[in-house]
Design a protein around this motif. Structure first.
Motif, PDB file in Angstrom:
ATOM      1  N   LEU A 158       0.832  -1.202   0.000  1.00 49.79           N
ATOM      2  CA  LEU A 158       0.000   0.000   0.000  1.00 49.79           C
ATOM      3  C   LEU A 158       0.865   1.250   0.000  1.00 49.79           C
ATOM      4  O   LEU A 158       0.651   2.172  -0.804  1.00 49.79           O
TER       5      LEU A 158
ATOM      6  N   VAL B  40       2.643   1.713  -3.432  1.00 46.93           N
ATOM      7  CA  VAL B  40       1.767   2.186  -4.503  1.00 46.93           C
ATOM      8  C   VAL B  40       1.438   3.663  -4.315  1.00 46.93           C
ATOM      9  O   VAL B  40       1.457   4.450  -5.272  1.00 46.93           O
ATOM     10  N   LEU B  41       1.135   4.066  -3.092  1.00 51.53           N
ATOM     11  CA  LEU B  41       0.800   5.468  -2.838  1.00 51.53           C
ATOM     12  C   LEU B  41       1.976   6.395  -3.138  1.00 51.53           C
ATOM     13  O   LEU B  41       1.785   7.529  -3.580  1.00 51.53           O
TER      14      LEU B  41
ATOM     15  N   ALA C 232      -2.080   3.364 -10.106  1.00 51.94           N
ATOM     16  CA  ALA C 232      -2.173   3.246  -8.648  1.00 51.94           C
ATOM     17  C   ALA C 232      -3.559   2.819  -8.199  1.00 51.94           C
ATOM     18  O   ALA C 232      -3.703   1.934  -7.348  1.00 51.94           O
TER      19      ALA C 232
ATOM     20  N   LEU D 260      -4.458  -0.259  -5.872  1.00 52.20           N
ATOM     21  CA  LEU D 260      -4.991  -0.051  -4.532  1.00 52.20           C
ATOM     22  C   LEU D 260      -6.301  -0.806  -4.336  1.00 52.20           C
ATOM     23  O   LEU D 260      -6.536  -1.416  -3.288  1.00 52.20           O
TER      24      LEU D 260
ATOM     25  N   SER E 171     -13.154   2.261  -3.076  1.00 53.84           N
ATOM     26  CA  SER E 171     -12.235   2.852  -4.043  1.00 53.84           C
ATOM     27  C   SER E 171     -12.175   4.378  -3.937  1.00 53.84           C
ATOM     28  O   SER E 171     -11.089   4.958  -4.019  1.00 53.84           O
TER      29      SER E 171
ATOM     30  N   LEU F  50      -9.636   5.644  -1.341  1.00 55.75           N
ATOM     31  CA  LEU F  50      -8.241   5.517  -1.752  1.00 55.75           C
ATOM     32  C   LEU F  50      -7.881   6.562  -2.792  1.00 55.75           C
ATOM     33  O   LEU F  50      -6.755   7.058  -2.814  1.00 55.75           O
TER      34      LEU F  50
ATOM     35  N   TYR G 177      -4.930   9.217  -2.330  1.00 50.88           N
ATOM     36  CA  TYR G 177      -3.865   9.342  -3.325  1.00 50.88           C
ATOM     37  C   TYR G 177      -3.746  10.789  -3.800  1.00 50.88           C
ATOM     38  O   TYR G 177      -2.643  11.347  -3.869  1.00 50.88           O
TER      39      TYR G 177
END
Length: 319
Positions: free
Chosen positions: A106, A109-110, A118, A122, A135, A138, A142
Motif C-alpha cells: 500500500l 503504490v501510494l 495506482a 490499490l 475505491s 483511496l 492518493y
C-alpha cells in the motif's frame, strides 16, 4: 481445530461476507423524517451539519461507523473526509477494509505509482468483496497525499484467539495492546450476546465465545495501527460496532492515548415504525451512549442473510 468445525467456521464467514457486501439495488424509506438528521446522544438533541463538521474537524480520532453495504453511508464518510481536507487537515485514513499485511505494498503504490496504475492496484488490496464502495477513499488519499493505514489484523492471526484464547499470544504484546485491561464482565456479556445475534443465533457456544475474543483483539490491533498517527489526526472508516465506546476502538484509544479527542459517529439505517431518535439508541454494555452522534440514512433492501447461514449449534443438522 477439528476439520469439520474449521470448514463450518469458514463457511459462516464467507456467507456473511457475501450477504452483507452485495451491492444493494434499492434504498428503502428515503422519505423517512429522520433521514439526513444528526442526533447528539449525550445532549439528547438534534444538531446541524455545521456543528457536526466543526466537531469532526477538531477530533484527533474521528470514527465513522458504517453498515458495510449502504452506499449512502460511504457517501457521507467521504463528505466528512473532504470537509477535513477543506479545513486544512491532512489526517491519516485508517481503513478496516485493508489487511495489515498489505501495508508495505500500500505504501509503495501510494508513493511510487502513477495515478492511472495506482488506483487499480490499490483497489486490489481491499479485502472486502465489494471494493467499489471503498475505491473513492483511496482515490481521495492518493490525490491528497494522505497516509493510509491498513488496519485489519489478518484473519489467520485471529485463529488462535478464537480456538485457544489469548494465552496463545505473547503476554507482553497482549498487555501493551490493553486487551484485558479495558474489559469487564458487563462488556463480555454484552458482546457475546450481540455476537450470537449477529450470526442469527446459529453459533455453538465455543465459536461464539471465540469470535468474541477475536473481535476484541481485532479492535485492539486496529487501534494500535493508528497510534503513531494521532498527532496528525486519524479518520477511521470502520464497521459500526468497531466505533462503539462500550466495546470497540475507543476503549483502546482511551486506554493508550487518554488525551486524544475522539468523535464517534454511528450511522443508522432508518426503520419505518421508528420515527424518533430514541428508538435507535439501543442498549450499551455500560449504560453510557455507544456513540457521540447518530446520523440517519435510508435502509438498504436486502435478502435475509440468516437463511443462508448453516446452523452451528450442537445437534443441528449440518448436512
Amino acid at each position: 481445530m477439528h476439520r469439520g468445525i474449521r470448514h463450518q467456521f469458514l463457511l459462516v464467514l464467507l456467507l456473511l461476507s457475501c450477504a452483507s457486501l452485495a451491492q444493494a439495488a434499492n434504498m428503502l424509506y428515503t422519505e423517512h423524517p429522520l433521514v439526513g438528521k444528526f442526533w447528539d446522544m449525550r445532549s439528547r438533541s438534534f444538531i446541524d451539519e455545521a456543528a457536526l463538521l466543526a466537531r469532526a474537524n477538531a477530533a484527533d480520532i474521528l470514527l465513522i461507523g458504517e453498515t458495510h453495504d449502504n452506499p449512502e453511508h460511504h457517501e457521507f464518510q467521504q463528505k466528512l473526509l473532504r470537509a477535513r481536507l477543506a479545513a486544512g487537515g491532512r489526517p491519516a485514513l485508517m481503513m478496516e477494509q485493508l489487511d495489515a499485511e498489505s501495508q508495505q505494498e500500500l505504501d509503495r503504490v501510494l508513493a511510487d505509482t502513477e495515478r492511472s496504475e495506482a488506483l487499480p492496484a490499490l483497489n486490489g488490496l481491499i479485502k472486502f468483496t465489494d471494493w467499489g464502495f471503498y475505491s473513492p477513499f483511496l482515490a481521495i488519499a492518493y490525490d491528497n497525499k494522505l497516509p493510509v493505514i491498513a488496519a485489519n489484523i489478518p484473519s489467520r492471526r485471529l485463529q488462535m484467539a478464537i480456538w485457544r484464547g489469548y494465552d496463545s499470544y505473547d503476554a507482553d504484546e497482549i498487555k501493551r495492546l490493553a486487551v484485558q485491561e479495558v474489559w469487564s464482565k458487563e462488556r463480555q456479556d454484552f458482546l457475546a450476546s450481540n455476537m450470537g445475534g449477529a450470526h442469527c443465533g446459529k453459533l455453538r457456544d465455543e465459536l461464539r465465545i471465540g469470535l468474541t475474543r477475536s473481535q476484541r483483539l481485532r479492535d485492539a490491533y486496529m487501534a494500535d495501527s493508528a497510534m503513531a498517527s494521532i498527532g496528525r489526526g486519524v479518520v477511521g472508516i470502520v464497521g459500526s460496532s468497531h466505533a462503539r465506546y462500550d466495546i470497540g476502538l475507543p476503549l483502546y484509544f482511551n486506554a493508550r492515548a487518554p488525551q486524544a479527542r475522539i468523535l464517534s459517529i454511528g450511522m443508522m439505517e432508518v426503520r419505518p415504525a421508528a420515527l424518533t431518535p430514541d428508538r435507535y439508541e439501543g442498549e450499551s454494555a455500560t449504560g453510557d451512549p455507544p456513540y457521540d452522534v447518530l446520523w440517519f440514512a435510508p435502509r438498504v433492501e436486502r435478502t435475509d442473510p440468516c437463511a443462508k447461514i448453516p446452523d452451528q449449534k450442537e445437534g443441528a443438522d449440518s448436512k
